[in-house]
Design a protein around this motif. Structure first.
Motif, PDB file in Angstrom:
ATOM      1  N   ASN A 132       0.831  -1.202   0.000  1.00 47.16           N
ATOM      2  CA  ASN A 132       0.000   0.000   0.000  1.00 47.16           C
ATOM      3  C   ASN A 132       0.867   1.254   0.000  1.00 47.16           C
ATOM      4  O   ASN A 132       0.569   2.239  -0.700  1.00 47.16           O
ATOM      5  CB  ASN A 132      -0.936  -0.004   1.203  1.00 47.16           C
ATOM      6  CG  ASN A 132      -1.879   1.183   1.219  1.00 47.16           C
ATOM      7  OD1 ASN A 132      -2.805   1.269   0.416  1.00 47.16           O
ATOM      8  ND2 ASN A 132      -1.644   2.124   2.131  1.00 47.16           N
ATOM      9  N   SER A 136       1.123   4.183  -2.979  1.00 47.41           N
ATOM     10  CA  SER A 136       0.974   5.618  -2.718  1.00 47.41           C
ATOM     11  C   SER A 136       2.189   6.391  -3.210  1.00 47.41           C
ATOM     12  O   SER A 136       2.063   7.452  -3.833  1.00 47.41           O
ATOM     13  CB  SER A 136       0.774   5.851  -1.214  1.00 47.41           C
ATOM     14  OG  SER A 136      -0.423   5.249  -0.769  1.00 47.41           O
ATOM     15  N   GLU A 139       2.125   6.630  -6.928  1.00 47.54           N
ATOM     16  CA  GLU A 139       0.869   7.186  -7.450  1.00 47.54           C
ATOM     17  C   GLU A 139       0.230   6.251  -8.472  1.00 47.54           C
ATOM     18  O   GLU A 139      -0.158   6.650  -9.569  1.00 47.54           O
ATOM     19  CB  GLU A 139       1.112   8.573  -8.056  1.00 47.54           C
ATOM     20  CG  GLU A 139       1.672   9.572  -7.038  1.00 47.54           C
ATOM     21  CD  GLU A 139       1.895  10.951  -7.637  1.00 47.54           C
ATOM     22  OE1 GLU A 139       2.195  11.048  -8.854  1.00 47.54           O
ATOM     23  OE2 GLU A 139       1.755  11.932  -6.891  1.00 47.54           O
ATOM     24  N   SER A 250      -3.834   0.599   5.221  1.00 48.34           N
ATOM     25  CA  SER A 250      -3.217   1.923   5.194  1.00 48.34           C
ATOM     26  C   SER A 250      -2.277   2.087   6.374  1.00 48.34           C
ATOM     27  O   SER A 250      -2.377   1.392   7.383  1.00 48.34           O
ATOM     28  CB  SER A 250      -4.296   3.002   5.252  1.00 48.34           C
ATOM     29  OG  SER A 250      -5.087   2.972   4.087  1.00 48.34           O
TER      30      SER A 250
END
Length: 252
Positions: A132, A136, A139, A250
């Motif tokens: 995860n 991020s 992107e 997350s």
């Protein structure tokens, strides 16, 4: 690099040939020794499972801190890295041109495995938590890759393959299509004949995890005689991830 707050594990990205060989050694134990896979670049003398794409990918390693050994791996190929590799691994089995022409940032996931003693515990959670963070950082918009059922007998897999086709087929603009001589249909049973619960039990844990996140599958399965598997192509739009599942993976 350590993306994990779990004291038992740390995450490291491969930094040089020795780290890649460590990933290939675990893959050999899982894919070759445990599942019976083969391949042109498999090194039986040194017990390494390798292929053409390894030198172009990022390799994520899950390290057991207490034993200082590799407990799990993920192979990551972004669209930019795929340009250098001559394409994505999935393209050997599926037409993914609709993904490549979408204008979105792509990440192909592959060669995911855990050593047997780490399955069913916190290890996969730690690995996905790190994944995860990678998504991020880069992107990424769309995740995809082939995931496998063990064995080549589609008759025995008719129920789970049909369930995926009827309930989890990707929308047309994001639907990879199996190609080549070993491509086969997944729509093997009418939906009304399916025992959904029994079919779900046959679906491997990794595939079910992607489905929980909101993943969908491409059209058709692909019989991989080299790895002794029946493959499906999974696609996950990161903007559509199930909010509850996103929170689980997350960063804290």
């Amino acid at each position: 690099m350590n993306m994990s707050s779990d004291p038992l594990f740390r995450i490291a990205m491969a930094n040089g040939p020795d780290d890649i060989r460590a990933a290939q050694a675990l893959r050999y134990k899982v894919f070759v020794q445990e599942l019976g896979a083969s391949g042109a670049l498999v090194d039986h003398d040194n017990q390494l499972e390798a292929d053409h794409y390894d030198e172009f990918c990022d390799h994520m390693l899950l390290i057991d801190n207490t034993r200082d050994c590799v407990a799990g791996v993920y192979r990551l190929l972004t669209d930019q890295l795929a340009d250098d590799a001559g394409g994505f691994y999935s393209e050997t089995e599926y037409d993914v041109s609709m993904l490549k022409s979408s204008g979105r940032r792509l990440l192909e996931l592959g060669r995911s495995c855990l050593a047997p003693e780490y399955r069913g515990g916190a290890a996969m959670y730690v690995l996905w938590h790190a994944l995860n963070a990678y998504i991020s950082e880069h992107e990424i918009d769309l995740l995809f890759g082939v995931a496998s059922f063990y064995g080549n007998d589609t008759t025995a897999l008719a129920a789970p393959l049909s369930l995926l086709h009827h309930r989890h087929l990707a929308p047309g603009p994001l639907r990879p299509i199996a190609h080549g001589p070993t491509a086969t249909k997944m729509n093997l049973l009418p939906e009304k004949e399916l025992d959904r619960r029994a079919a779900m039990i046959q679906i491997p844990a990794l595939i079910k995890a992607y489905l929980r996140l909101g993943g969908v599958v491409g059209q058709g399965a692909w019989i991989d005689t080299t790895f002794n598997t029946t493959d499906v192509c999974l696609v996950l739009d990161t903007t559509q991830i199930n909010p509850r599942q996103r929170q689980i993976y997350s960063s804290s």
